[in-house]
Scaffold this active site. Structure first.
Site, PDB file in Angstrom:
ATOM      1  N   LYS B  96       0.891  -1.170   0.000  1.00  0.00           N
ATOM      2  CA  LYS B  96       0.000   0.000   0.000  1.00  0.00           C
ATOM      3  C   LYS B  96       0.921   1.210   0.000  1.00  0.00           C
ATOM      4  CE  LYS B  96      -3.614   2.312   2.591  1.00  0.00           C
ATOM      5  NZ  LYS B  96      -3.189   3.022   3.798  1.00  0.00           N
ATOM      6  N   GLY B 157      -8.131   9.524   9.273  1.00  0.00           N
ATOM      7  CA  GLY B 157      -8.536   9.688  10.664  1.00  0.00           C
ATOM      8  C   GLY B 157      -9.561  10.774  10.900  1.00  0.00           C
ATOM      9  N   ALA B 184      -9.331   5.761   3.743  1.00  0.00           N
ATOM     10  CA  ALA B 184      -9.120   6.927   4.617  1.00  0.00           C
ATOM     11  C   ALA B 184     -10.323   7.860   4.689  1.00  0.00           C
ATOM     12  CB  ALA B 184      -7.906   7.740   4.190  1.00  0.00           C
ATOM     13  N   GLY B 185     -10.626   8.254   5.920  1.00  0.00           N
ATOM     14  CA  GLY B 185     -11.596   9.324   6.140  1.00  0.00           C
ATOM     15  C   GLY B 185     -13.011   8.876   6.438  1.00  0.00           C
ATOM     16  N   ASN B 206      -9.823   2.040   9.425  1.00  0.00           N
ATOM     17  CA  ASN B 206      -8.993   1.824  10.610  1.00  0.00           C
ATOM     18  C   ASN B 206      -9.530   2.606  11.812  1.00  0.00           C
ATOM     19  OD1 ASN B 206      -5.402   1.557  11.149  1.00  0.00           O
ATOM     20  ND2 ASN B 206      -7.021   1.462  12.622  1.00  0.00           N
ATOM     21  N   THR B 207      -9.302   3.925  11.811  1.00  0.00           N
ATOM     22  CA  THR B 207      -9.611   4.727  12.995  1.00  0.00           C
ATOM     23  C   THR B 207     -11.075   4.613  13.425  1.00  0.00           C
ATOM     24  OG1 THR B 207      -7.896   6.272  12.292  1.00  0.00           O
ATOM     25  CG2 THR B 207      -9.420   7.050  13.979  1.00  0.00           C
TER      26      THR B 207
END
Lengths: 65, 257
Positions: B96, B157, B184-185, B206-207
């Site tokens: 990645k 995040g 992301a996001g 993830n976050t």
């Protein structure tokens, strides 16, 4: 000889990358290495000669996103 | 099925492994997410601490594919070297690819990204570039040899969801055959469902999961959301319209003369 390992200066008598890792206690740990920004594969560590001021990176698996 | 290079996957949810309260919680979240791919990274290992060794044992126990990243790399050189190191440790050609261009937004440096992608694809890596929704950059990445793209939804995040719907929709329309993974996001499962409804092939989260009050429960919610979004996409959503269209038949309406 003084070398920089993961950002910390170290004094070592070892000349080879494999010997430095052994001396620092990495032993059989799963790590990967770079010298002065260039990847050094496990197989060539025993013949990788270090010099004064070399920058060594010793990295291991870590959480990531 | 989701086809990423030579792999075929059932799950449309890829899971990041960072920022969980504990390894046990991470393990449970991987289980409830039903993911088949987790992202991992490389960091400096102190000879005394050996934190990486325990983490790597845990990941291997999970029996999922790993997608190593080049997070925190700010130059082509750093990213390419990190990719080489990751391939050795993780034993996979997948990478990645992240080349960060701006620290406040962690926006990709798309110039460095395309150059690093060109180098790594030529070396046999299977590159998953973390990119923006920019069509020209996407074209360059594909030309470099990437077979998957990972456009951001919003800054890493931030939990803001699909920030540029127009741009992302245009990207999907321009490259109908390319696997596109929103990376992301995302903040809540409805963002993930929306991504799949728009035709994106998968999401990486993830976050939003790791920092939820109950990560395992949130992982399950994201798993349901991507399934729901994909099913809706396959079912063929209606087109939005500006004016009302009565759902109750008007033929035979009483009191109409």
């Amino acid at each position: 000889m003084r070398i920089l390992v993961n950002g910390d200066w170290r004094d070592t008598a070892a000349q080879l990358l494999s010997a430095v890792l052994e001396e620092l206690g990495y032993g059989q740990s799963v790590v990967t290495t770079a010298v002065n920004g260039e990847f050094v594969a496990t197989s060539v560590r025993p013949c990788t000669q270090l010099a004064e001021g070399d920058r060594i990176e010793v990295l291991a698996p870590m959480q990531g996103g | 099925m989701l086809h990423l290079y030579e792999s075929s996957l059932n799950s449309r949810l890829l899971l990041g492994t960072a920022r969980y309260p504990s390894p046990a919680v991470l393990k449970e979240a991987v289980r409830t997410s039903r993911t088949e791919v987790v992202t991992v990274s490389l960091r400096r290992e102190s000879s005394g601490e050996r934190a990486g060794q325990g983490f790597w044992s845990l990941i291997r126990e999970l029996g999922v594919l790993v997608l190593p990243n080049t997070a925190a790399c700010h130059s082509v050189k750093e990213a390419v070297t990190t990719a080489h190191m990751a391939r050795e440790v993780f034993g996979t050609p997948w990478i990645k690819l992240e080349v960060i261009g701006e620290d406040d937004t962690l926006q990709p440096d798309v110039f460095g990204l395309t150059e690093a992608a060109r180098i790594l694809c030529a070396e046999g890596f299977e590159v998953f570039p973390y990119t923006t929704e920019d069509l020209v950059v996407a074209e360059r990445l594909l030309r470099a040899g990437c077979q998957v793209l990972m456009p951001w939804a919003a800054p890493i995040g931030s939990g803001r969801g699909l920030n540029n719907l127009y741009g992302l929709t245009a990207l999907r329309a321009h490259f109908p055959q390319v696997p596109l993974i929103i990376d992301a996001g995302l903040g809540v499962p409805s963002h993930a469902a929306q991504a799949l409804e728009l035709g994106f092939d998968a999401v990486l989260v993830n976050t939003a999961i790791a920092q939820a009050r109950d990560p395992a429960k949130m992982a399950a919610a994201f798993a349901q959301a991507v399934e729901s979004g994909l099913t809706a996409r396959l079912a063929g959503p209606i087109e939005p319209r500006d004016l009302a269209a009565p759902s109750t038949p008007v033929v035979g309406t009483a009191f109409t003369g």
